[in-house]
Design a protein around this motif. Structure first.
Motif, PDB file in Angstrom:
ATOM      1  N   MET A 206       0.827  -1.207   0.000  1.00 48.22           N
ATOM      2  CA  MET A 206       0.000   0.000   0.000  1.00 48.22           C
ATOM      3  C   MET A 206       0.862   1.258   0.000  1.00 48.22           C
TER       4      MET A 206
ATOM      5  N   ILE B  51       2.062   1.756  -3.524  1.00 49.12           N
ATOM      6  CA  ILE B  51       0.936   2.191  -4.362  1.00 49.12           C
ATOM      7  C   ILE B  51       0.609   3.650  -4.084  1.00 49.12           C
TER       8      ILE B  51
ATOM      9  N   LEU C 175       1.556   1.145 -11.745  1.00 51.15           N
ATOM     10  CA  LEU C 175       0.495   1.266 -10.740  1.00 51.15           C
ATOM     11  C   LEU C 175      -0.593   0.225 -10.987  1.00 51.15           C
TER      12      LEU C 175
ATOM     13  N   GLN D 241       0.715  -3.137  -9.876  1.00 54.90           N
ATOM     14  CA  GLN D 241       0.781  -3.218  -8.414  1.00 54.90           C
ATOM     15  C   GLN D 241      -0.608  -3.333  -7.797  1.00 54.90           C
ATOM     16  N   MET D 242      -1.559  -2.587  -8.323  1.00 52.35           N
ATOM     17  CA  MET D 242      -2.929  -2.655  -7.802  1.00 52.35           C
ATOM     18  C   MET D 242      -3.550  -4.026  -8.061  1.00 52.35           C
ATOM     19  N   THR D 243      -3.283  -4.599  -9.217  1.00 52.34           N
ATOM     20  CA  THR D 243      -3.832  -5.915  -9.544  1.00 52.34           C
ATOM     21  C   THR D 243      -3.281  -6.972  -8.593  1.00 52.34           C
TER      22      THR D 243
ATOM     23  N   ALA E   2      -4.675  -6.282  -5.046  1.00 49.96           N
ATOM     24  CA  ALA E   2      -6.095  -6.633  -4.914  1.00 49.96           C
ATOM     25  C   ALA E   2      -6.266  -8.133  -4.709  1.00 49.96           C
TER      26      ALA E   2
ATOM     27  N   ILE F 244     -11.067   0.070  -5.467  1.00 48.98           N
ATOM     28  CA  ILE F 244     -10.208  -0.760  -6.317  1.00 48.98           C
ATOM     29  C   ILE F 244     -10.928  -1.068  -7.627  1.00 48.98           C
TER      30      ILE F 244
ATOM     31  N   PHE G 231     -10.946   2.024  -9.715  1.00 53.83           N
ATOM     32  CA  PHE G 231      -9.606   2.197 -10.274  1.00 53.83           C
ATOM     33  C   PHE G 231      -9.486   1.421 -11.587  1.00 53.83           C
ATOM     34  N   HIS G 232      -9.841   0.132 -11.531  1.00 61.59           N
ATOM     35  CA  HIS G 232      -9.726  -0.712 -12.733  1.00 61.59           C
ATOM     36  C   HIS G 232     -10.697  -0.270 -13.824  1.00 61.59           C
TER      37      HIS G 232
ATOM     38  N   ALA H  24      -6.859   4.735  -6.472  1.00 62.05           N
ATOM     39  CA  ALA H  24      -5.839   3.930  -5.792  1.00 62.05           C
ATOM     40  C   ALA H  24      -5.494   4.574  -4.447  1.00 62.05           C
TER      41      ALA H  24
ATOM     42  N   VAL I 146      -6.179   2.934  -0.621  1.00 58.65           N
ATOM     43  CA  VAL I 146      -5.077   2.776   0.337  1.00 58.65           C
ATOM     44  C   VAL I 146      -5.353   3.559   1.619  1.00 58.65           C
TER      45      VAL I 146
END
Length: 175
Positions: free
Chosen positions: A24, A27, A49, A52-54, A57, A100, A103-104, A126, A130
């Motif tokens: 986190m 991110i 990013l 990293q988020m994928t 998650a 999240i 974000f996607h 994102a 966080v």
């Protein structure tokens, strides 16, 4: 909270926060950098990013499933689920997961728009996810886990530990 005082299944949840928190922080730094850069934000940083988020998650889902499907229902027997700490924890899980998802969705819709608006919006989701989770983890570590440590019986703690070990939820389904 002295994590050494927690019973094993609660200690496991506490310990899972450590690598999640490190992710986190990375991110958050990347998202803030992208928001500040705006139009000058790089495609490479945005793709990083997204990766990293994928990854985050997926790891967060493994952790939160144990809480939502095992710990929270056990605690709800004593505390209820409609109001109070369990309701707050579930609400915060939902809010973080929604950010999240947003974000996607924003990345899928806007991708690498060069106007900076898309990048700022994507990074903002994102950052919000966080922020919610950092505060949430503190609540769990300093309030919820110690409460569970004192509230749950030895038998319940053993059931929780067994379920974590075997990957089973209370209904016997794999999590």
């Amino acid at each position: 909270m002295d994590s050494l005082a927690l019973k094993p299944p609660l200690q496991q949840l506490f310990d899972e926060h450590i690598p999640l928190r490190a992710q986190m922080e990375r991110i958050f730094d990347l998202a803030c950098g992208l928001k500040e850069a705006g139009i000058g934000g790089g495609d490479t940083q945005l793709r990083l990013l997204v990766r990293q988020m994928t990854d985050f998650a997926w790891k967060l889902e493994q952790h939160s499933d144990r809480e939502e499907n095992l710990l929270f229902p056990m605690m709800a027997r004593y505390l209820g689920r409609e109001t109070g700490p369990i309701a707050v924890m579930e609400y915060e899980h939902d809010q973080a997961k929604r950010n999240i998802e947003l974000f996607h969705e924003a990345y899928s819709m806007h991708g690498l728009r060069k106007d900076g608006i898309g990048i700022g919006q994507i990074a903002g989701y994102a950052e919000e996810a966080v922020t919610i989770l950092m505060e949430h983890f503190c609540k769990e570590e300093h309030a919820l886990f110690p409460m569970a440590n004192n509230l749950l019986s030895e038998q319940e703690l053993e059931q929780l530990e067994q379920a974590f070990t075997t990957g089973q939820d209370q209904g016997g389904d794999r999590i």
